[in-house]
Motif scaffolding. Structure first.
Motif, PDB file in Angstrom:
ATOM      1  N   VAL A 121      11.731   1.998 -82.876  1.00  0.00           N
ATOM      2  CA  VAL A 121      13.153   2.084 -82.216  1.00  0.00           C
ATOM      3  C   VAL A 121      13.553   1.303 -81.615  1.00  0.00           C
ATOM      4  CG1 VAL A 121      12.450   4.940 -82.496  1.00  0.00           C
ATOM      5  CG2 VAL A 121      12.737   3.393 -80.287  1.00  0.00           C
ATOM      6  N   TYR A 122      13.195   0.044 -81.067  1.00  0.00           N
ATOM      7  CA  TYR A 122      13.475  -0.711 -80.253  1.00  0.00           C
ATOM      8  C   TYR A 122      13.343  -2.054 -80.848  1.00  0.00           C
ATOM      9  CZ  TYR A 122      12.935   2.865 -76.621  1.00  0.00           C
ATOM     10  OH  TYR A 122      13.320   4.001 -75.567  1.00  0.00           O
ATOM     11  N   LYS A 123      12.491  -2.073 -81.270  1.00  0.00           N
ATOM     12  CA  LYS A 123      12.366  -3.579 -82.455  1.00  0.00           C
ATOM     13  C   LYS A 123      13.717  -4.686 -82.745  1.00  0.00           C
ATOM     14  CE  LYS A 123       9.694  -5.708 -86.571  1.00  0.00           C
ATOM     15  NZ  LYS A 123       8.873  -5.263 -87.328  1.00  0.00           N
ATOM     16  N   GLY A 124      13.292  -5.404 -82.327  1.00  0.00           N
ATOM     17  CA  GLY A 124      14.481  -6.546 -82.536  1.00  0.00           C
ATOM     18  C   GLY A 124      15.872  -6.467 -81.618  1.00  0.00           C
ATOM     19  N   ALA A 125      15.919  -4.864 -80.724  1.00  0.00           N
ATOM     20  CA  ALA A 125      16.294  -4.939 -80.237  1.00  0.00           C
ATOM     21  C   ALA A 125      16.601  -6.447 -78.858  1.00  0.00           C
ATOM     22  CB  ALA A 125      16.690  -3.825 -78.818  1.00  0.00           C
ATOM     23  N   ALA A 126      15.838  -7.108 -78.290  1.00  0.00           N
ATOM     24  CA  ALA A 126      16.304  -8.209 -77.292  1.00  0.00           C
ATOM     25  C   ALA A 126      16.929  -9.523 -78.151  1.00  0.00           C
ATOM     26  CB  ALA A 126      15.040  -8.468 -76.917  1.00  0.00           C
ATOM     27  N   ASP A 127      16.486  -9.350 -79.291  1.00  0.00           N
ATOM     28  CA  ASP A 127      16.746 -10.369 -80.026  1.00  0.00           C
ATOM     29  C   ASP A 127      18.440 -10.133 -80.154  1.00  0.00           C
ATOM     30  OD1 ASP A 127      14.954 -12.419 -79.982  1.00  0.00           O
ATOM     31  OD2 ASP A 127      13.808 -11.884 -82.460  1.00  0.00           O
ATOM     32  N   PHE A 128      18.405  -9.388 -80.098  1.00  0.00           N
ATOM     33  CA  PHE A 128      19.896  -8.994 -80.916  1.00  0.00           C
ATOM     34  C   PHE A 128      20.977  -8.941 -79.556  1.00  0.00           C
ATOM     35  CE2 PHE A 128      23.274  -6.034 -81.217  1.00  0.00           C
ATOM     36  CZ  PHE A 128      24.461  -5.490 -82.040  1.00  0.00           C
ATOM     37  N   CYS A 129      20.587  -8.980 -78.437  1.00  0.00           N
ATOM     38  CA  CYS A 129      21.221  -8.825 -77.586  1.00  0.00           C
ATOM     39  C   CYS A 129      21.192 -10.754 -77.029  1.00  0.00           C
ATOM     40  CB  CYS A 129      21.130  -8.592 -75.873  1.00  0.00           C
ATOM     41  SG  CYS A 129      20.930  -6.439 -76.066  1.00  0.00           S
ATOM     42  N   LEU A 130      20.631 -11.547 -77.466  1.00  0.00           N
ATOM     43  CA  LEU A 130      20.666 -13.321 -77.694  1.00  0.00           C
ATOM     44  C   LEU A 130      21.410 -13.526 -78.642  1.00  0.00           C
ATOM     45  CD1 LEU A 130      16.919 -14.236 -77.918  1.00  0.00           C
ATOM     46  CD2 LEU A 130      18.424 -14.456 -75.976  1.00  0.00           C
ATOM     47  N   ARG A 131      22.582 -12.301 -78.682  1.00  0.00           N
ATOM     48  CA  ARG A 131      23.506 -13.017 -80.254  1.00  0.00           C
ATOM     49  C   ARG A 131      24.790 -13.164 -79.040  1.00  0.00           C
ATOM     50  NH1 ARG A 131      24.595  -9.121 -85.086  1.00  0.00           N
ATOM     51  NH2 ARG A 131      21.949  -9.699 -86.051  1.00  0.00           N
ATOM     52  N   TYR A 132      24.911 -12.403 -78.169  1.00  0.00           N
ATOM     53  CA  TYR A 132      25.786 -12.187 -77.036  1.00  0.00           C
ATOM     54  C   TYR A 132      25.745 -13.389 -75.951  1.00  0.00           C
ATOM     55  CZ  TYR A 132      28.973 -11.546 -73.568  1.00  0.00           C
ATOM     56  OH  TYR A 132      30.030 -11.985 -71.990  1.00  0.00           O
ATOM     57  N   ILE A 523      31.317  -9.104 -80.271  1.00  0.00           N
ATOM     58  CA  ILE A 523      30.365  -9.192 -79.395  1.00  0.00           C
ATOM     59  C   ILE A 523      29.109  -9.067 -79.050  1.00  0.00           C
ATOM     60  CG2 ILE A 523      32.514 -10.428 -78.087  1.00  0.00           C
ATOM     61  CD1 ILE A 523      32.299  -7.985 -76.534  1.00  0.00           C
ATOM     62  N   ASP A 524      28.169  -9.154 -80.281  1.00  0.00           N
ATOM     63  CA  ASP A 524      27.312  -8.185 -80.325  1.00  0.00           C
ATOM     64  C   ASP A 524      26.001  -8.518 -79.660  1.00  0.00           C
ATOM     65  OD1 ASP A 524      28.057  -7.310 -83.522  1.00  0.00           O
ATOM     66  OD2 ASP A 524      26.722  -8.888 -84.176  1.00  0.00           O
ATOM     67  N   GLY A 525      25.801  -7.861 -78.407  1.00  0.00           N
ATOM     68  CA  GLY A 525      24.518  -7.742 -77.975  1.00  0.00           C
ATOM     69  C   GLY A 525      25.320  -8.074 -76.626  1.00  0.00           C
ATOM     70  N   GLY A 526      26.445  -7.719 -76.083  1.00  0.00           N
ATOM     71  CA  GLY A 526      26.906  -7.991 -74.905  1.00  0.00           C
ATOM     72  C   GLY A 526      26.765  -6.172 -74.154  1.00  0.00           C
ATOM     73  N   ALA A 586      12.223  -5.647 -74.483  1.00  0.00           N
ATOM     74  CA  ALA A 586      11.690  -6.517 -74.480  1.00  0.00           C
ATOM     75  C   ALA A 586       9.925  -6.049 -74.085  1.00  0.00           C
ATOM     76  CB  ALA A 586      11.664  -7.829 -74.129  1.00  0.00           C
ATOM     77  N   ALA A 587      10.221  -5.322 -73.326  1.00  0.00           N
ATOM     78  CA  ALA A 587       9.869  -5.029 -72.387  1.00  0.00           C
ATOM     79  C   ALA A 587       9.219  -3.378 -73.105  1.00  0.00           C
ATOM     80  CB  ALA A 587      10.057  -4.215 -70.934  1.00  0.00           C
ATOM     81  N   LYS A 588      10.679  -2.227 -73.214  1.00  0.00           N
ATOM     82  CA  LYS A 588      10.756  -1.231 -74.284  1.00  0.00           C
ATOM     83  C   LYS A 588      10.160  -1.206 -75.752  1.00  0.00           C
ATOM     84  CE  LYS A 588      11.857   1.936 -70.625  1.00  0.00           C
ATOM     85  NZ  LYS A 588      10.938   2.927 -70.660  1.00  0.00           N
ATOM     86  N   GLU A 589      10.490  -2.746 -76.370  1.00  0.00           N
ATOM     87  CA  GLU A 589       9.574  -2.661 -77.416  1.00  0.00           C
ATOM     88  C   GLU A 589       7.769  -3.087 -76.805  1.00  0.00           C
ATOM     89  OE1 GLU A 589       9.194  -5.437 -81.425  1.00  0.00           O
ATOM     90  OE2 GLU A 589      10.996  -5.433 -80.027  1.00  0.00           O
ATOM     91  N   ALA A 590       7.516  -3.760 -76.587  1.00  0.00           N
ATOM     92  CA  ALA A 590       5.859  -3.605 -76.351  1.00  0.00           C
ATOM     93  C   ALA A 590       5.238  -2.658 -76.308  1.00  0.00           C
ATOM     94  CB  ALA A 590       5.979  -5.108 -74.767  1.00  0.00           C
ATOM     95  N   GLN A 591       6.017  -2.309 -74.613  1.00  0.00           N
ATOM     96  CA  GLN A 591       5.559  -0.493 -74.963  1.00  0.00           C
ATOM     97  C   GLN A 591       5.073   0.832 -75.822  1.00  0.00           C
ATOM     98  OE1 GLN A 591       7.301  -0.149 -70.546  1.00  0.00           O
ATOM     99  NE2 GLN A 591       6.069  -3.186 -70.333  1.00  0.00           N
ATOM    100  N   SER A 592       6.345   0.280 -76.265  1.00  0.00           N
ATOM    101  CA  SER A 592       6.329   1.565 -77.400  1.00  0.00           C
ATOM    102  C   SER A 592       5.193   1.927 -79.268  1.00  0.00           C
ATOM    103  CB  SER A 592       7.479   1.189 -78.028  1.00  0.00           C
ATOM    104  OG  SER A 592       8.141   0.390 -78.383  1.00  0.00           O
ATOM    105  N   LYS A 593       4.101   0.617 -78.118  1.00  0.00           N
ATOM    106  CA  LYS A 593       3.918   0.111 -79.187  1.00  0.00           C
ATOM    107  C   LYS A 593       2.013   0.909 -78.786  1.00  0.00           C
ATOM    108  CE  LYS A 593       6.177  -2.323 -81.980  1.00  0.00           C
ATOM    109  NZ  LYS A 593       6.682  -1.816 -83.546  1.00  0.00           N
ATOM    110  N   PRO A 594       1.570   2.300 -79.788  1.00  0.00           N
ATOM    111  CA  PRO A 594       0.718   2.045 -79.232  1.00  0.00           C
ATOM    112  C   PRO A 594      -1.032   1.260 -78.704  1.00  0.00           C
ATOM    113  CG  PRO A 594       0.192   3.213 -81.202  1.00  0.00           C
ATOM    114  CD  PRO A 594       1.529   2.281 -81.174  1.00  0.00           C
TER     115      PRO A 594
END
Length: 597
Positions: A121-132, A523-526, A586-594
């Motif tokens: 569910v959090y995959k790619g969200a950090a990179d998405f916010c880099l757009r802003y 303003i994607d990711g702001g 980024a932390a949430k995505e990394a920590q969501s993986k088993p």
């Protein structure tokens, strides 16, 4: 083909609840608020029931979207009283539900927004916010594919370094701070540090889809590291010599109108903008002077960003790493030149970044030079055990910045035994102060509704996350998740506070931004500022809503939030807040993986 009545019922409710446009449902009196991004399978999962009636459900159900079947039922409901616009609230805990898929929560006939549960569910969200962040670039702007602010800038207050006013220094580059085009060293250094830290701690999360200039194309470097370097390059220009450092570029004369960046010529010298030298003494604040007392708060942030950058770039660019390492040393000495805070300057209005603490900045800089400055780091940690806003119900704008003590984290990682326990104990003290306020309401909201409250919320979630990682104490896991959920829709307004994330949910569409207002650019990711106390909102200058308030049902005497261009206090995105969110995502995505055993 026959369709069951149950499926038809859920389908109709889906259409009602998730139309892409916003509208006020005048007859609705109860709502279920969730994290619109979703929940990892093994994580804690809590929705909030919020009602203008006296009803509290005694049971809730989870309905699978595809089959329209009830797949879970629970009475794990913790009742609370009134909060904000609501008469009754409750926490609906479904942490033990671990099925992957798309669902709805139903209680007392009320249906939640679409509920996602899976480990991506959090995959790619950090990179998405880099757009802003890329869209905020000054100098060359990859979003506009155009250049701006290439003539910066002319010096003010440089007499202490023997620099005549109006002397030119090359200060082009960096990031615009928010929807205006001011650029602050303190927020830029903090943002660069968060991006560097995100790459250091979670490199596996980030992709490589952009060149260093922000245009499309891989370059062999993670995009987050490219973005951090863009900030570092500008900070190097803002500290061009060992005894010269600038605190800001441009000032509030910027606010005369909304415009695209390359049209910026507000300062009487064509397209050149003023550079404010760090003198360690008070400078202009509208009709008054600011409360600058020294050089430490900004200069120490420079030192920390340079130090971490030197470490991360050592294997990629030895020459660049050496430059950063040397600048970290001169910035450290500049920070110690006159211990105290450096506040920003303004010309027309009283609003500034009124930073009032600095020992946390020195602590962080010392922690990054642990072998040589361990005792300094411990000494400064003792001087600010708890970030001061956590002890209060309110604070001035950016009075205690950054909103998290980064030094405690970097220091504690390098300690053990009683020394480590002491530092992590400081984190616990701050968390408990917020928890004492949060535990009395269903949203677990203990963050004060001051200007940029979303930035504080992200910082606090990070502190809870770090505390758990450093101590293996999960006492505050649900509190951390509640703060993260708040950002993405589990709040009284039911909206994500991040433009375009998720793209299927309710997110800001009318932010206080020239990009959207003048050109309809997304303003994607702001991350927008977030709700403020109603009494603060009523006292601000120049706010006038441009359209009817679609969230009027959820405003209260406690706090307001408006998705409206006219409200710069709650709906303006900020560069530094977004950078902090990138770390948290980024932390949430990394920590969501088993975890692999």
């Amino acid at each position: 083909m026959k369709i069951s009545y149950g499926y038809f019922f859920v389908f109709i409710l889906f259409i009602i609840a998730f139309s892409s446009f916003k509208r006020k449902e005048k007859d609705q009196q109860s709502w279920i608020r969730i994290n619109l991004l979703g929940y990892p399978t093994q994580s804690g999962k809590v929705a909030v029931w919020a009602s203008k009636t006296d009803q509290i459900p005694d049971r809730f159900e989870i309905i699978e979207k595809e089959s329209a079947k009830v797949v879970y039922s629970s009475t794990n409901i913790k009742s609370f009283g009134a909060y904000g616009p609501f008469t009754k609230t409750a926490r609906l805990n479904f942490s033990d539900f671990k099925q992957n898929g798309q669902f709805f929560i139903r209680a007392n006939g009320v249906i939640s927004p679409l509920l996602l549960i899976n480990n991506d569910v959090y995959k790619g969200a950090a990179d998405f916010c880099l757009r802003y962040m890329r869209q905020q670039r000054s100098g060359f702007n990859p979003y506009l594919k155009d250049s701006c602010h290439t003539h910066d800038g002319f010096v003010l207050y440089g007499q202490k370094a023997g620099i005549k006013d109006s002397t030119h220094f090359d200060a082009s580059g960096g990031w615009h701070d928010a929807s205006d085009y001011l650029q602050y060293s303190t927020t830029s250094a903090n943002a660069a540090y968060h991006l560097l830290m995100a790459y250091r701690d979670f490199p596996q999360v980030f992709g490589d889809e952009k060149q260093a200039n922000g245009l499309d194309g891989k370059n062999g470097t993670a995009d987050v590291l490219d973005e951090a370097k863009w900030g570092l390059d500008w900070l190097l220009k803002m500290h061009p010599e060992k005894d010269i450092m600038f605190n800001q570029l441009a000032d509030d004369r910027d606010h005369v109108n909304m415009r695209i960046p390359k049209e910026d010529n507000q300062y009487g010298k064509g397209f050149e903008r003023p550079l404010y030298f760090i003198s360690g003494e008070p400078q202009q604040r509208g009709k008054f002077m600011n409360n600058t007392t020294g050089t430490s708060s900004t200069a120490a942030k420079f030192s920390s960003a340079f130090n971490l950058g030197a470490v991360l770039f050592k294997s990629q660019d030895t020459h660049y790493s050496k430059i950063l390492s040397q600048k970290a040393k001169t910035a450290w000495r500049f920070a110690l030149k006159k211990p105290g805070v450096t506040q920003t300057a303004s010309v027309k209005s009283p609003y500034i970044y009124a930073e009032d603490n600095w020992v946390d900045d020195i602590e962080l800089a010392a922690a990054l030079n642990f072998k040589n400055a361990k005792n300094d780091a411990l000494k400064y940690a003792e001087l600010e055990k708890t970030t001061p806003w956590m002890l209060k119900d309110t604070a001035a704008h950016y009075q205690y910045y950054p909103f998290i003590n980064l030094g405690h984290y970097e220091l504690a990682k390098q300690l053990d035994g009683e020394e480590k326990n002491k530092i992590t104990g400081y984190y616990k003290q701050g968390i408990e102060q917020v928890w004492n306020r949060a535990k009395t309401n269903a949203f677990y909201r203990g963050i004060p509704f001051i200007w940029c409250s979303n930035n504080l919320t992200v910082a606090f979630a990070m502190q809870c996350n770090w505390y758990a990682g450093l101590t293996n104490d999960d006492s505050f896991t649900e509190l951390e998740q509640a703060n993260f959920d708040w950002i993405f829709g589990c709040n009284p307004w039911g909206t994500s506070m991040v433009y375009g994330l998720p793209n299927w949910g309710d997110t800001p569409v009318d932010p206080h931004s020239a990009f959207t207002h003048l050109k309809n650019y997304p303003i994607d990711g702001g991350l927008v500022d977030g709700p403020v106390y109603t009494n603060i909102y009523k006292g601000l200058i120049g706010i006038k809503l441009s359209e009817a308030d679609e969230y009027s049902d959820f405003q209260s005497d406690l706090a307001v939030y408006h998705d409206d261009y006219g409200d710069y206090s709650t709906n303006e995105p900020t560069m530094d807040g977004t950078a902090s969110l990138i770390y948290l995502l980024a932390a949430k995505e990394a920590q969501s993986k088993p975890k692999k055993h």
